[in-house]
Scaffold this motif. Structure first.
Motif, PDB file in Angstrom:
ATOM      1  N   THR A  52       9.283   1.821  -7.309  1.00 17.29           N
ATOM      2  CA  THR A  52      10.484   1.019  -7.042  1.00 17.29           C
ATOM      3  C   THR A  52      11.333   1.551  -5.882  1.00 17.29           C
ATOM      4  O   THR A  52      12.374   0.981  -5.589  1.00 17.29           O
ATOM      5  CB  THR A  52      11.375   0.944  -8.307  1.00 17.29           C
ATOM      6  OG1 THR A  52      11.636   2.285  -8.755  1.00 17.29           O
ATOM      7  CG2 THR A  52      10.708   0.174  -9.420  1.00 17.29           C
ATOM      8  N   HIS A  53      10.886   2.628  -5.229  1.00 18.34           N
ATOM      9  CA  HIS A  53      11.792   3.256  -4.254  1.00 18.34           C
ATOM     10  C   HIS A  53      12.160   2.303  -3.116  1.00 18.34           C
ATOM     11  O   HIS A  53      13.236   2.404  -2.547  1.00 18.34           O
ATOM     12  CB  HIS A  53      11.216   4.586  -3.717  1.00 18.34           C
ATOM     13  CG  HIS A  53      10.192   4.436  -2.650  1.00 18.34           C
ATOM     14  ND1 HIS A  53       8.877   4.131  -2.910  1.00 18.34           N
ATOM     15  CD2 HIS A  53      10.287   4.541  -1.299  1.00 18.34           C
ATOM     16  CE1 HIS A  53       8.215   4.058  -1.766  1.00 18.34           C
ATOM     17  NE2 HIS A  53       9.041   4.301  -0.776  1.00 18.34           N
ATOM     18  N   ASP A  54      11.259   1.382  -2.757  1.00 22.93           N
ATOM     19  CA  ASP A  54      11.535   0.460  -1.650  1.00 22.93           C
ATOM     20  C   ASP A  54      11.757  -0.973  -2.114  1.00 22.93           C
ATOM     21  O   ASP A  54      11.667  -1.897  -1.300  1.00 22.93           O
ATOM     22  CB  ASP A  54      10.369   0.484  -0.643  1.00 22.93           C
ATOM     23  CG  ASP A  54      10.530   1.571   0.413  1.00 22.93           C
ATOM     24  OD1 ASP A  54      11.658   2.064   0.613  1.00 22.93           O
ATOM     25  OD2 ASP A  54       9.524   1.935   1.057  1.00 22.93           O
ATOM     26  N   ILE A  55      12.086  -1.178  -3.385  1.00 22.22           N
ATOM     27  CA  ILE A  55      12.227  -2.556  -3.909  1.00 22.22           C
ATOM     28  C   ILE A  55      13.290  -3.338  -3.118  1.00 22.22           C
ATOM     29  O   ILE A  55      13.199  -4.555  -2.969  1.00 22.22           O
ATOM     30  CB  ILE A  55      12.534  -2.555  -5.431  1.00 22.22           C
ATOM     31  CG1 ILE A  55      12.420  -3.972  -5.995  1.00 22.22           C
ATOM     32  CG2 ILE A  55      13.888  -1.952  -5.754  1.00 22.22           C
ATOM     33  CD1 ILE A  55      12.520  -4.070  -7.510  1.00 22.22           C
TER      34      ILE A  55
ATOM     35  N   ALA B 242       0.840  -1.204   0.000  1.00 20.67           N
ATOM     36  CA  ALA B 242       0.000   0.000   0.000  1.00 20.67           C
ATOM     37  C   ALA B 242       0.876   1.256   0.000  1.00 20.67           C
ATOM     38  O   ALA B 242       0.592   2.229  -0.700  1.00 20.67           O
ATOM     39  CB  ALA B 242      -0.926  -0.012   1.218  1.00 20.67           C
ATOM     40  N   HIS B 243       1.962   1.212   0.762  1.00 22.82           N
ATOM     41  CA  HIS B 243       2.887   2.342   0.862  1.00 22.82           C
ATOM     42  C   HIS B 243       3.485   2.680  -0.519  1.00 22.82           C
ATOM     43  O   HIS B 243       3.545   3.849  -0.911  1.00 22.82           O
ATOM     44  CB  HIS B 243       3.979   1.974   1.868  1.00 22.82           C
ATOM     45  CG  HIS B 243       5.145   2.903   1.899  1.00 22.82           C
ATOM     46  ND1 HIS B 243       5.078   4.157   2.448  1.00 22.82           N
ATOM     47  CD2 HIS B 243       6.420   2.760   1.442  1.00 22.82           C
ATOM     48  CE1 HIS B 243       6.267   4.747   2.329  1.00 22.82           C
ATOM     49  NE2 HIS B 243       7.094   3.922   1.731  1.00 22.82           N
ATOM     50  N   ILE B 244       3.872   1.657  -1.252  1.00 22.94           N
ATOM     51  CA  ILE B 244       4.451   1.868  -2.586  1.00 22.94           C
ATOM     52  C   ILE B 244       3.441   2.581  -3.495  1.00 22.94           C
ATOM     53  O   ILE B 244       3.774   3.544  -4.188  1.00 22.94           O
ATOM     54  CB  ILE B 244       4.885   0.504  -3.198  1.00 22.94           C
ATOM     55  CG1 ILE B 244       6.130  -0.025  -2.470  1.00 22.94           C
ATOM     56  CG2 ILE B 244       5.141   0.628  -4.697  1.00 22.94           C
ATOM     57  CD1 ILE B 244       6.447  -1.477  -2.767  1.00 22.94           C
TER      58      ILE B 244
ATOM     59  N   ASP C  18      18.942   7.071  -2.474  1.00 23.38           N
ATOM     60  CA  ASP C  18      19.051   8.330  -1.708  1.00 23.38           C
ATOM     61  C   ASP C  18      17.776   8.791  -0.995  1.00 23.38           C
ATOM     62  O   ASP C  18      17.785   9.853  -0.379  1.00 23.38           O
ATOM     63  CB  ASP C  18      19.502   9.464  -2.658  1.00 23.38           C
ATOM     64  CG  ASP C  18      20.935   9.279  -3.135  1.00 23.38           C
ATOM     65  OD1 ASP C  18      21.670   8.489  -2.511  1.00 23.38           O
ATOM     66  OD2 ASP C  18      21.309   9.908  -4.139  1.00 23.38           O
ATOM     67  N   HIS C  19      16.673   8.040  -1.069  1.00 21.53           N
ATOM     68  CA  HIS C  19      15.423   8.604  -0.526  1.00 21.53           C
ATOM     69  C   HIS C  19      15.403   8.689   1.002  1.00 21.53           C
ATOM     70  O   HIS C  19      14.489   9.283   1.569  1.00 21.53           O
ATOM     71  CB  HIS C  19      14.178   7.873  -1.067  1.00 21.53           C
ATOM     72  CG  HIS C  19      13.979   6.470  -0.570  1.00 21.53           C
ATOM     73  ND1 HIS C  19      14.669   5.385  -1.069  1.00 21.53           N
ATOM     74  CD2 HIS C  19      13.181   5.969   0.385  1.00 21.53           C
ATOM     75  CE1 HIS C  19      14.270   4.293  -0.447  1.00 21.53           C
ATOM     76  NE2 HIS C  19      13.371   4.609   0.452  1.00 21.53           N
ATOM     77  N   HIS C  20      16.395   8.114   1.678  1.00 24.22           N
ATOM     78  CA  HIS C  20      16.486   8.302   3.144  1.00 24.22           C
ATOM     79  C   HIS C  20      17.612   9.264   3.524  1.00 24.22           C
ATOM     80  O   HIS C  20      17.940   9.402   4.699  1.00 24.22           O
ATOM     81  CB  HIS C  20      16.657   6.961   3.861  1.00 24.22           C
ATOM     82  CG  HIS C  20      15.409   6.132   3.818  1.00 24.22           C
ATOM     83  ND1 HIS C  20      14.328   6.374   4.634  1.00 24.22           N
ATOM     84  CD2 HIS C  20      15.062   5.090   3.025  1.00 24.22           C
ATOM     85  CE1 HIS C  20      13.356   5.500   4.358  1.00 24.22           C
ATOM     86  NE2 HIS C  20      13.776   4.708   3.370  1.00 24.22           N
TER      87      HIS C  20
ATOM     88  N   SER D 144       7.075  12.382   0.411  1.00 24.25           N
ATOM     89  CA  SER D 144       5.895  11.517   0.238  1.00 24.25           C
ATOM     90  C   SER D 144       6.060  10.258   1.083  1.00 24.25           C
ATOM     91  O   SER D 144       5.101   9.767   1.701  1.00 24.25           O
ATOM     92  CB  SER D 144       5.735  11.114  -1.233  1.00 24.25           C
ATOM     93  OG  SER D 144       5.754  12.250  -2.054  1.00 24.25           O
ATOM     94  N   ASP D 145       7.267   9.750   1.108  1.00 31.45           N
ATOM     95  CA  ASP D 145       7.600   8.542   1.866  1.00 31.45           C
ATOM     96  C   ASP D 145       7.391   8.764   3.369  1.00 31.45           C
ATOM     97  O   ASP D 145       6.762   7.959   4.050  1.00 31.45           O
ATOM     98  CB  ASP D 145       9.074   8.219   1.569  1.00 31.45           C
ATOM     99  CG  ASP D 145       9.583   6.990   2.276  1.00 31.45           C
ATOM    100  OD1 ASP D 145       9.051   5.910   2.001  1.00 31.45           O
ATOM    101  OD2 ASP D 145      10.514   7.113   3.099  1.00 31.45           O
ATOM    102  N   ILE D 146       7.884   9.895   3.873  1.00 28.06           N
ATOM    103  CA  ILE D 146       7.757  10.185   5.311  1.00 28.06           C
ATOM    104  C   ILE D 146       6.279  10.371   5.664  1.00 28.06           C
ATOM    105  O   ILE D 146       5.779   9.820   6.641  1.00 28.06           O
ATOM    106  CB  ILE D 146       8.541  11.476   5.688  1.00 28.06           C
ATOM    107  CG1 ILE D 146      10.029  11.329   5.381  1.00 28.06           C
ATOM    108  CG2 ILE D 146       8.328  11.827   7.166  1.00 28.06           C
ATOM    109  CD1 ILE D 146      10.795  12.662   5.348  1.00 28.06           C
TER     110      ILE D 146
END
Ligand SMILES: [Fe+2]
Ligand SMILES: [Fe+2]
Length: 308
Positions: free
Chosen positions: A140-143, A108-110, A195-197, A222-224
């Protein structure tokens, strides 16, 4: 220049070992793995039309607080036009099936990071093609989380330092997996996964670099936001929307993330939908963060099970 020592292995979903723990990851070592894989070719498929992605996406968007953010029908229509352009290759899409089956939070987060980051990008990135490119990086950010054991991803009690390291491994693992599947280390999606973290003040991970790329920052915010407003394994109650926006504002005050993205997110949370440059943010904090939040608490190391 990339130079990272891997703490954990990186494997594909079909269990192919790309790098064992202890590898010094550089562009050269990565190029060698990509080269060994050069003969493979993958079909691509529209992400939004894959499985129940579109239906699930629209469902999630109609629940609070997303229903306010995505309340403008014309905006949704334009947004779907962009989301529909994203095509991904089959092994990348299979990672989505994996999350849907084994870790529904991440699934769901993706989808939500995909939709929200594209909405924010429409305001912040004037170039339409660049906006489309950003949109393709959300799914794909958390793949790299396919390389984190599920019992750690879903743990409800505080993580040990070792487990925390495993979670953080997902950023580097995502970069490697995407380089492998795209057969190229350059695509934007790889950079976003790596790099998203990271944060503007260098307090992020995996490299602790200064986050400067506006595209990565849109995904990061968006992730946070999504991580705060939905219940997570380590926090059964979500932040209320106000507390979540205040938490993100606090991060901008600390120069961890930039004000433009924060203002855009807040603008979409207002019914009147002002332009982000017209948004004024009150310094007063009135939201109530949830009490049973174990995120950030480090637990004592447990004896590890050799099977893990
Ligand atoms: Fe992540
Ligand atoms: Fe994420």
């Amino acid at each position: 220049m990339l130079k990272l020592t891997l703490q954990h292995s990186i494997r594909t979903l079909d269990n192919q070992l790309l790098f064992p723990p202890g590898t010094l990851l550089t562009e050269e070592t990565l190029d060698a793995v990509i080269y060994s894989h050069r003969a493979y070719s993958y079909q691509t498929y529209p992400f939004l039309l894959y499985g129940s992605v579109k239906e699930d996406c629209l469902n999630f968007l109609s629940t609070p607080p997303y229903e306010t953010i995505f309340s403008d029908k014309k905006q949704i229509h334009d947004l779907l036009n962009i989301l529909e352009t994203v095509h991904l290759s089959i092994p990348i899409l299979q990672s989505l099936d994996y999350f849907k089956q084994h870790d529904f939070y991440t699934y769901a987060h993706i989808l939500m990071v995909f939709a929200l980051s594209t909405l924010l990008a429409k305001d912040l990135i004037p170039d339409y093609q660049e906006c489309i490119q950003l949109s393709a990086t959300g799914p794909t950010h958390d793949i790299g989380k396919i390389c984190v054991p599920l019992h750690i991803l879903k743990k409800t009690t505080p993580l040990t330092r070792t487990e925390r390291g495993f979670i953080e491994h997902h950023a580097t693992a995502g970069y490697v997996l995407l380089s492998y599947y795209y057969k190229d280390i350059q695509p934007l999606a790889n950079k976003v996964a790596l790099d998203h973290h990271e944060r503007r003040d260098g307090s992020g991970y995996p490299r602790g670099i200064l986050l400067k790329d506006p595209i990565v920052e849109i995904i990061a915010v968006s992730d946070i936001y999504d991580a705060l407003i939905v219940p997570r394994p380590y926090r059964s109650t979500a932040y209320d929307n106000r507390a979540a926006l205040e938490e993100i504002t606090k991060m901008a005050e600390q120069n961890k993330i930039g004000w433009d993205v924060v203002r855009t997110l807040i603008a979409h949370n207002r019914k009147s939908k002002p332009h982000y440059r017209e948004v004024t943010i009150s310094a007063e904090k009135r939201g109530t963060p949830p009490e049973n939040n174990v995120y950030g608490i480090i637990a004592e190391e447990e004896k590890t099970d050799p099977k893990d």
